[in-house]
Structure formats: structure tokens, C-alpha cells
Design a protein around this motif. Sequence first.
Motif: not given
Length: 223
Positions: A118-119, A148-149
Motif C-alpha cells: 500500500d501507498a 500515496i495520499s
Amino acid sequence: MAESEERNKFEKLAGQLHCPSGEDGLKTADQMAQSNGNMIRQTIQCLNIEPDDLILEIGPGNGSHLPEILSLNGTVRYNGVDISSTMVNEAIKLNKIPIQQGRADFGLSDGDVLNFKDAVFTKVFSVNTLYFWQHPVAYAREIFRVLISGGHLYLTFASRDFMEKLPFTAYNFKLYHVSEVSDILKSAGFELGNLSSFSEKIRSNAGMDVEREFYILEARKPE
């Protein structure tokens, strides 16, 4: 050419455009690199590459455009995933130096799951693969997951009105209007950003001179 022969020809071409394989796949990859060249260049420009960007490309083909990406910043790193082992092997062969330097990597993907944590990535882009996504919303969620955010997706595709005129898109292509692509990305959690449209004259993979309209849709993973 008899109708059945012509149908078989275009069905075979559609299969190679989806997943190039063997010697015919290598030829198709060269043709795609030429016919999609402007789409790829415009998408790379839209990426606005920044220091330390970690970029994922879905469906890089033979990866002949990788040097252009890496030349934009000395700290950018790149991963490319493709469903075609023929393309992965060719991309590795054409990009030995950046791979040895640890700036690039190519791998095989099943087209449903992205084998990354993730991310991971700051930016993801893909040119002319959307037509082959088996589960569009689920795959868009996979892209969302590995960003990523605040990370961005750049999705490049030709208009449905144009694609419907090509003889090979009747075989295993799923064509979209911009509104439909927007709905897919919103359903996956993305915030929509800029939509850029382009028109160009090209020789298609079927050997026809055509005027192609295409889009680059930017989407963002909220922070």
C-alpha cells in the motif's frame, strides 16, 4: 480479402494489442511505440515529474520511452508492469543500464492485482490499457491502493467515437466515453482533476491514416 480472412486478421491484431506475444508481438510493440508516441509524450509531460518521484506505469510495452522519463530528473525511479511476458523481456533488454542502476524495474502482472505494498507510488500512469481492464472499478481501486495520499493517476485513452471506427476494436475492446471513465475513478475513491484533450493524425495499427482524439484524465488520491 474474404470477409472471414479479414475478420481473422483484425481479431488476431486485437489479441496482439491486448497482450503482445512472440515475433508478431515484438512487431506490434514497435508499431504501438510509434502510433502511441505522441500520447505517451503528452502523458509524460502531464506527470510534472518532481525530485524523488516513484512512478508506476501500467502497460509500458517495450519501454522504449523510459529514457525520456528518467532524463527529467536524476532522482526519479520507475516501475513498469505488463501482462505480456514478451513485453517485459523486451523492456528489460532495452533498458539494461537504468535497471542495473536501480532506477527502473519491469515485472509481469495479471491485470487484476498490483503486487506492491500500500501507498508506494507518488504517480501512476497508463496509456491505452483501459480498454482491456477486466474489472475496471476493482482495478482502479488497486491503483488507488498503491498510491500515496495525495498521489496522482494519469489515465490516457482514445475517445469512444474514434475507437468505434477502427476495425479491430470489435474484438475484446471495451470502449468508454469520458463520463464513464470519470465514474469508474470516482467509484474507486479518486478525486478528479484536469482533463486534457488532444487531436492528432496518425497511421493506426491497422495501417489506416486516421485522426485520433484522445484524453488524459488526471485523478488524485485524497490526503
